[in-house]
Design an enzyme around this catalytic site. Structure first.
Site, PDB file in Angstrom:
ATOM      1  N   HIS A  37       0.684   7.079  28.792  1.00  0.00           N
ATOM      2  CA  HIS A  37       0.471   8.079  27.737  1.00  0.00           C
ATOM      3  C   HIS A  37       1.798   8.456  27.086  1.00  0.00           C
ATOM      4  CE1 HIS A  37      -2.972   9.193  30.559  1.00  0.00           C
ATOM      5  NE2 HIS A  37      -3.600   8.991  29.432  1.00  0.00           N
ATOM      6  N   GLY A 148      -4.054   2.927  23.843  1.00  0.00           N
ATOM      7  CA  GLY A 148      -3.487   1.949  24.774  1.00  0.00           C
ATOM      8  C   GLY A 148      -4.426   0.761  24.963  1.00  0.00           C
ATOM      9  N   LYS A 150      -4.994  -0.893  27.495  1.00  0.00           N
ATOM     10  CA  LYS A 150      -5.705  -0.856  28.784  1.00  0.00           C
ATOM     11  C   LYS A 150      -7.206  -0.649  28.574  1.00  0.00           C
ATOM     12  CE  LYS A 150      -6.386   0.844  33.177  1.00  0.00           C
ATOM     13  NZ  LYS A 150      -7.394   1.831  32.878  1.00  0.00           N
ATOM     14  N   ILE A 177       0.891  -0.301  29.965  1.00  0.00           N
ATOM     15  CA  ILE A 177       2.093  -0.069  30.773  1.00  0.00           C
ATOM     16  C   ILE A 177       1.695  -0.243  32.241  1.00  0.00           C
ATOM     17  CG2 ILE A 177       3.915   1.598  31.367  1.00  0.00           C
ATOM     18  CD1 ILE A 177       4.071   0.823  28.445  1.00  0.00           C
ATOM     19  N   MET A 185      -1.156   1.275  34.734  1.00  0.00           N
ATOM     20  CA  MET A 185      -1.151   2.728  34.929  1.00  0.00           C
ATOM     21  C   MET A 185      -2.479   3.294  34.460  1.00  0.00           C
ATOM     22  SD  MET A 185       2.600   4.066  34.256  1.00  0.00           S
ATOM     23  CE  MET A 185       3.980   3.245  35.055  1.00  0.00           C
ATOM     24  N   SER A 186      -3.013   4.216  35.249  1.00  0.00           N
ATOM     25  CA  SER A 186      -4.301   4.824  34.934  1.00  0.00           C
ATOM     26  C   SER A 186      -4.360   6.187  35.598  1.00  0.00           C
ATOM     27  CB  SER A 186      -5.420   3.948  35.489  1.00  0.00           C
ATOM     28  OG  SER A 186      -6.631   4.679  35.566  1.00  0.00           O
ATOM     29  N   SER A 187      -5.002   7.127  34.914  1.00  0.00           N
ATOM     30  CA  SER A 187      -5.141   8.470  35.502  1.00  0.00           C
ATOM     31  C   SER A 187      -5.923   8.402  36.807  1.00  0.00           C
ATOM     32  CB  SER A 187      -5.880   9.391  34.526  1.00  0.00           C
ATOM     33  OG  SER A 187      -5.177   9.438  33.319  1.00  0.00           O
ATOM     34  N   ARG A 188      -6.815   7.420  36.913  1.00  0.00           N
ATOM     35  CA  ARG A 188      -7.636   7.317  38.125  1.00  0.00           C
ATOM     36  C   ARG A 188      -6.846   6.796  39.325  1.00  0.00           C
ATOM     37  NH1 ARG A 188     -11.385   6.405  34.027  1.00  0.00           N
ATOM     38  NH2 ARG A 188     -13.266   7.668  34.188  1.00  0.00           N
TER      39      ARG A 188
END
Ligand code: PAF
Length: 280
Positions: A37, A148, A150, A177, A185-188
């Site tokens: 982010h 993103g 992703k 990223i 990269m992931s919030s989860r």
């Protein structure tokens, strides 16, 4: 950084302080911010006069209530990170601010995009994404929207939304990223325990395997091999599929030239991870 909770206050501020000739860049998020982010915010900052970000955990895009309840909330550190990245305005609305009671629910004609991959496995998800992004774009009216890669299919859905609703907004998609070992990269990811975090890397390894082994001709065996590889490493796989990178048409027989992307969605216990990789 100014924090604004009301839609009307935000659009008034943007109109007053930033008349038409200024470029407004916008980075929508659901919080639990990571370097992916923040790199969008930094890019936005470089390319615009004003950078607006939003944090809103959008209930309408969660087809699984448990996933919504467990979605990580880290608002204090999110604010610190946005401030450090130079974000000018953070929009932090409540649910009723975005979804005022009594307003009709719109339906978005997303066609094929809503029938495959995430659309198939998460019914209603993209309608929810469109509802919130429609609302956010109407309020912020950004010159450029930052997304993103992703969320590959989401980027396509939002491009379609921008077209359907005639928003005067350009879309900028940034590369995924990754952690140094390759995990997207992931919030989860914060929901993964130590063991799961190690296992999670096999998604990236499976995609690299597909990239290295893809040859012109039938792709079924390769997709099955990658699915088996993930299952053997503890995943419950929703899909490993290969699609045309420009429209997500699934490819079963590759001509060796068509630009392709591999997309994966798989569970490690409760946590559903997605990733993708451009193959050629
Ligand atoms: O990708 C996300 O974080 C969300 O789907 C978005 C685009 C902010 C809409 O809620």
């Amino acid at each position: 950084m100014i924090i604004i909770k009301e839609a009307l206050a935000l659009s008034n501020l943007l109109k007053k302080r930033h008349p038409g000739n200024q470029h407004i860049g916008f980075v929508p998020t659901m919080g639990a911010l990571h370097d992916g982010h923040i790199s969008l915010v930094k890019q936005c900052k470089l390319e615009n006069d004003i950078t607006v970000s939003s944090i809103f955990v959008n209930p309408t895009q969660f087809n699984n209530p448990a996933d919504f309840e467990k979605y990580p909330i880290t608002i204090e550190s999110d604010i610190d990170k946005l401030e450090a990245a130079g974000c000018d305005i953070l929009f932090l609305p409540s649910v009723t601010e975005i979804y005022p009671p009594g307003k009709p629910t719109l339906h978005y004609e997303l066609g094929y995009l809503e029938t495959v991959l995430e659309g198939h496995y998460r019914p209603g998800h993209f309608q929810g994404v469109c509802m919130v992004v429609d609302k956010l774009l109407s309020i912020v009216q950004p010159t450029v929207l930052y997304l993103g890669q992703k969320d590959y299919q989401q980027c396509m859905v939002i491009s379609k939304l921008v077209e359907l609703k005639n928003f005067n907004t350009a879309i900028r998609i940034s590369e995924t990223i990754r952690e140094t070992d390759g995990l997207a990269m992931s919030s989860r990811n914060v929901r993964l325990n130590e063991q799961e975090r190690i296992q999670a890397l096999f998604i990236y390894k499976a995609m690299i395997m597909v990239k290295n082994e893809m040859k012109p001709g039938k792709l079924g065996a390769l997709k099955e091999k990658a699915t088996r590889f993930l299952t053997e490493h503890g995943f419950k796989v929703d899909y490993v599929d290969i699609a045309d990178a420009s429209n997500l048409a699934l490819i079963n027989d590759w001509d060796g030239r068509q630009k392709a992307v591999v997309l994966v969605a798989a569970y490690l216990h409760e946590v559903r991870l997605i990733d993708n990789l451009i193959l050629n």
